[in-house]
Write an enzyme that holds these catalytic residues in place. Structure first.
Site, short mmCIF file in Angstrom:
data_model
loop_
_atom_site.label_atom_id
_atom_site.label_comp_id
_atom_site.label_asym_id
_atom_site.label_seq_id
_atom_site.Cartn_x
_atom_site.Cartn_y
_atom_site.Cartn_z
N LEU A 2 87.79 -5.13 34.81
CA LEU A 2 88.20 -6.09 35.85
C LEU A 2 87.04 -6.30 36.83
O LEU A 2 86.59 -5.35 37.47
CB LEU A 2 89.42 -5.57 36.61
CG LEU A 2 90.61 -5.14 35.75
CD1 LEU A 2 91.80 -4.78 36.63
CD2 LEU A 2 90.99 -6.21 34.73
N ARG A 59 85.49 -5.88 51.50
CA ARG A 59 84.99 -4.83 52.41
C ARG A 59 83.47 -4.64 52.35
O ARG A 59 82.91 -3.89 53.12
CB ARG A 59 85.72 -3.51 52.10
CG ARG A 59 87.15 -3.50 52.60
CD ARG A 59 87.97 -2.38 51.98
NE ARG A 59 88.39 -2.70 50.61
CZ ARG A 59 89.11 -1.89 49.85
NH1 ARG A 59 89.47 -0.70 50.30
NH2 ARG A 59 89.45 -2.24 48.63
N ASN A 69 83.85 0.59 47.52
CA ASN A 69 84.48 -0.49 48.26
C ASN A 69 83.64 -0.99 49.43
O ASN A 69 83.76 -2.12 49.85
CB ASN A 69 85.86 -0.06 48.75
CG ASN A 69 86.83 0.12 47.60
OD1 ASN A 69 86.94 -0.74 46.73
ND2 ASN A 69 87.49 1.26 47.55
N GLY A 123 87.00 -9.81 41.42
CA GLY A 123 87.16 -9.76 42.87
C GLY A 123 85.85 -10.00 43.62
O GLY A 123 84.75 -9.84 43.07
N GLU A 128 100.91 1.77 46.46
CA GLU A 128 99.68 1.41 47.15
C GLU A 128 99.74 1.88 48.61
O GLU A 128 100.82 1.94 49.21
CB GLU A 128 99.47 -0.11 47.10
CG GLU A 128 99.14 -0.63 45.71
CD GLU A 128 97.92 0.04 45.11
OE1 GLU A 128 96.83 -0.06 45.71
OE2 GLU A 128 98.05 0.71 44.06
N ASN A 186 40.09 -17.50 40.27
CA ASN A 186 40.75 -17.92 39.02
C ASN A 186 41.55 -19.19 39.16
O ASN A 186 41.99 -19.75 38.17
CB ASN A 186 41.64 -16.78 38.51
CG ASN A 186 42.74 -16.43 39.49
OD1 ASN A 186 42.54 -16.52 40.70
ND2 ASN A 186 43.89 -16.05 38.98
N THR A 197 95.27 -7.11 40.62
CA THR A 197 94.79 -6.49 39.39
C THR A 197 95.70 -6.79 38.19
O THR A 197 95.24 -6.90 37.06
CB THR A 197 94.64 -4.97 39.57
OG1 THR A 197 95.83 -4.47 40.20
CG2 THR A 197 93.45 -4.63 40.45
#
Ligand code: UD1
Ligand code: CA
Length: 523
Positions: free
Chosen positions: A43, A50, A272, A46, A199, A432, A120
Site C-alpha cells: 500500500l 504527518r 510517519n 497515501g 484504531e 573544453n 487502507t
C-alpha cells in the site's frame, strides 16, 4: 510467535518447516497446508500528512533510496521469481511507479491506482480486480515500513499457512510497544485469543492502555479477504475504510485469525514523521557499519559520524575517517584510506588508494594505488589508472589519467585523455567548452604541461612534449616538441636538441625567457 494458539503437529506427520523458510516463501512446498502461491500487495497511495511535505511519504529517502524501494526489495525476495509484486499507488503515482521500476525493473510490479485515499481497506479494495480471483496467499505490506527482514515475513507466511494444521484465513503481525500511541491496538478476548483491532482514534481509554499493536503487516487467503472487505463500513472517527476491520469480520465468520507476535519492534515499525525518518536513517546506518566492521574487516574510526550506503562494498583493512559519505553502489577495495569530509558516490575505488580530506568522487573509477585530494573533485566517469594522482583543488570531468600521470594542483581536466606518466602543472585548464560544444583534449604519454597552461580544445599534445608556463595552446603539438607563449608557438625540436653534439655540459644556455616559460610544476 502465537503463544495462545500453538500450531499442532501437522496432520501428515511430516516434519514441520523451520520458522525461517528459504527466501522464496512463495515457492511450492513451503507450506504443509496450502500450495497456493504467494502474492504481495504494497500500500503506497497515501500522502503521509504527518511528514508535512509536498513529496509523497514513500518517496522520502532512507539510506539514499526511497522508502518504497526498500519495501519492494524485501517483497521481491518473497515472491516466486517472475511473479510481479502488486502496488497500490495514488499520490504522485508516476513518481512512485518510477521509483518502483528503478528497484524491480520494468514488469517487476503491477500498479493499481487508488484515485481517492479513503483508507487502507479502500486501498486493498482497489486491487480487487487484479487479485480477487487469484488462488493465492496475500501478504499485505505498507510502503512506509522499510526495514523489515524478508526472513521475518517468511516466518509470518509460514505460520499463516500452517496455523492449526490447516492454515489461517488471516494472520496479523503485532509487536509490543512501551509507547503504543498512534497505532491500532490488538484487543484479545478473555482466553487471550485475537478479537479485533481498534484504531487509536476509535479506542476507549482502557483500550489505549493496550501495548500490543498492529504493525500493518498481514497475511490473508486472497479470496476470503475480498469477501470480508466488501463488508467493511467507514463507521469510525476518520470515516475511512479500515483494512484493520477485516480480521474481526473473518473471525465473526468463524474463520481462524492467527497473531504473529514479533519481538523487534523497530524492524516492523512504519515511518510517519521526519523524526522517525531520521531515527531509521541512524538505525540503518549503524546496521550497515556494524556489518562492514564485523564481516568485511573495515576500520570505521567514528561510526557516529560515518555514512555508508547499504549497497556499498568495502574491502578489508580500509580505514574510513569521520565525516565520510559513501553513497549508492560504490565499491572500495582493500587497504584504502578515506579521509574526513570525503563523499564517494556510485564509484569504484581500487585497493591501496588514498583519498585525502574533502574530496568528492561521483560516478568515477579510481584504480589501485592512486592518490586523490585533498579537495579534489572527480565526476562523470573520471578514470584514474593505476598509481595516478590528482591533488589539491583539481577537478577531473569525463577524463582519463593514464598510469602514473599526475595533476597535483589547481587544475581543470574536462573531456581529456591523458597518457601515462604525464605531468600536468599547477593551474592547467583544458578549455573544453566553446560555448556550444564540449571539445576533447588529448595529451599523450610522458608530457610535461607547464604551470598555468591553457589547452584550447580540440587540441592534441604529442608524446614527450612540453609546454612552457603560461602557454595558451591553440594548435596541436607534435611529439617531442617544446611550445611556449600566447598563443604557444614552436621553440625547438627537443629530440634534435638532445641529439645535437653541443648537448650536455657545453649546451648553450637557455634564454631568460625560455627558462621562465619552461618551468613546470613537478607535483
Ligand atoms: C495503519 C493501521 C494501524 C497500524 C499502522 C501501522 C489502518 C486503519 N490502521 O495506520 O492499525 O497500527 O498502520 O503502521 O490500517 N494507504 C493507502 N491508501 C489509503 C490510506 C493509506 O495506500 O487510502 C497506505 C499509506 O500510503 C501507507 C499505508 O497505507 O503506506 C498505511 O497507511 P497510514 O495512513 O500510514 O496508516 P496508519 O494511520 O499508520
Ligand atoms: Ca503508517
Amino acid at each position: 510467535m502465537d503463544k495462545q494458539q500453538p500450531p499442532p503437529a501437522n496432520p501428515q506427520g511430516t516434519p514441520t518447516q523451520p520458522a525461517t523458510p528459504n527466501a522464496n516463501a512463495g515457492g511450492a512446498g513451503t507450506s504443509a497446508t496450502t500450495s497456493a502461491p504467494l502474492d504481495v500487495l504494497i500500500l503506497a497511495a497515501g500522502l503521509g500528512t504527518r511528514m508535512h511535505s509536498r513529496t509523497a511519504k514513500v518517496l522520502h529517502q532512507l539510506g539514499g533510496r526511497p522508502l518504497i524501494a526498500h519495501v519492494c526489495h524485501t517483497a521481491a525476495a518473497l515472491v516466486k521469481e517472475g511473479r510481479p509484486v502488486h502496488i497500490v499507488v495514488g499520490h504522485q503515482a508516476e513518481e512512485v511507479k518510477a521509483a518502483v521500476e528503478q528497484e524491480l525493473g520494468a514488469g517487476g510490479a503491477i500498479f493499481i491506482t487508488q484515485t481517492e485515499q479513503r483508507g487502507t481497506g479502500d486501498a486493498v479494495m482497489a486491487a480487487r480486480d487484479a487479485l480477487a480471483d487469484a488462488n493465492s496467499t496475500l501478504l499485505v505490506l505498507s510502503g512506509d515500513v522499510p526495514l523489515m527482514h524478508h526472513e521475518t515475513l517468511g516466518a509470518l507466511v509460514h505460520q499463516h499457512r500452517t496455523h492449526r494444521g490447516r492454515g489461517a484465513a488471516c494472520s496479523v503481525l503485532t509487536v509490543k510497544l512501551e509507547d503504543p500511541t498512534g497505532y491500532g491496538r490488538i484487543v484479545r478476548d478473555t482466553d487471550g485469543r485475537f478479537e479485533r483491532i481498534v484504531e487509536q482514534r476509535d479506542a476507549t481509554p482502557e483500550e489505549r492502555q493496550i501495548k500490543e499493536i498492529n504493525a500493518g503487516i498481514y497475511c490473508f487467503e486472497t479470496r476470503s479477504l475480498f469477501g470480508a472487505l466488501a463488508r467493511v463500513q467507514p463507521a469510525n472517527a476518520q470515516g475511512e475504510y479500515y483494512l484493520t476491520d477485516v480480521p474481526a469480520i473473518l473471525r465473526a465468520d468463524g474463520e481462524d485469525v492467527s497473531v504473529f507476535t514479533h519481538t523487534d519492534a523497530r524492524e516492523v515499525s512504519g515511518i510517519n514523521t521526519r523524526v522517525e525518518l531520521a531515527e531509521f536513517e541512524r538505525l540503518l546506518r549503524l546496521r550497515t557499519l556494524r556489518r562492514l566492521m564485523l564481516d568485511s574487516g573495515v576500520t570505521i574510526i567514528d561510526p557516529a559520524h560515518t555514512y555508508v550506503s547499504a549497497e556499498a562494498q568495502i574491502g578489508h583493512d580500509t580505514i574510513i575517517y569521520p565525516g565520510v559519505h559513501i553513497e549508492g553502489r560504490t565499491q572500495i577495495g582493500e587497504g584504502c584510506e578515506i579521509r574526513s569530509g570525503t563523499r564517494i558516490s556510485n564509484s569504484r575505488i581500487g585497493s591501496g588508494v588514498r583519498v585525502k580530506d574533502h574530496s568528492v568522487i561521483v560516478d568515477s573509477d579510481v584504480a589501485d594505488n592512486c592518490s586523490v585530494g585533498p579537495f579534489a573533485h572527480l565526476r562523470m566517469n573520471a578514470q584514474l589508472e593505476e598509481q595516478s594522482a590528482v591533488g589539491n583543488f583539481v577537478e577531473v570531468k569525463k577524463s582519463r589519467l593514464g598510469r602514473k600521470a599526475k595533476a597535483m594542483h589547481l587544475t581543470y581536466l574536462g573531456d581529456a585523455d591523458i597518457g601515462a606518466r604525464t605531468n600536468i602543472g599547477a593551474g592547467t585548464v583544458t578549455c573544453n567548452y566553446d560555448g556550444v560544444n564540449k571539445n576533447p583534449t588529448v595529451i599523450a604519454e610522458d608530457v610535461k604541461i607547464g604551470s598555468d597552461t591553457m589547452l584550447v580544445a580540440p587540441v592534441t599534445v604529442g608524446a614527450r612534449s612540453m609546454t612552457g608556463a603560461g602557454s595558451v595552446v591553440t594548435r596541436d603539438v607534435a611529439p617531442d616538441t617544446l611550445v611556449a607563449g600566447v598563443p604557444a608557438t614552436v621553440k625547438k625540436d627537443l629530440r634534435a636538441a638532445a641529439a645535437a653534439p653541443t648537448a650536455g655540459a657545453n649546451a648553450p644556455e637557455r634564454t631568460e625567457e625560455e627558462t621562465t616559460k619552461a618551468v613546470t610544476s613537478d607535483g
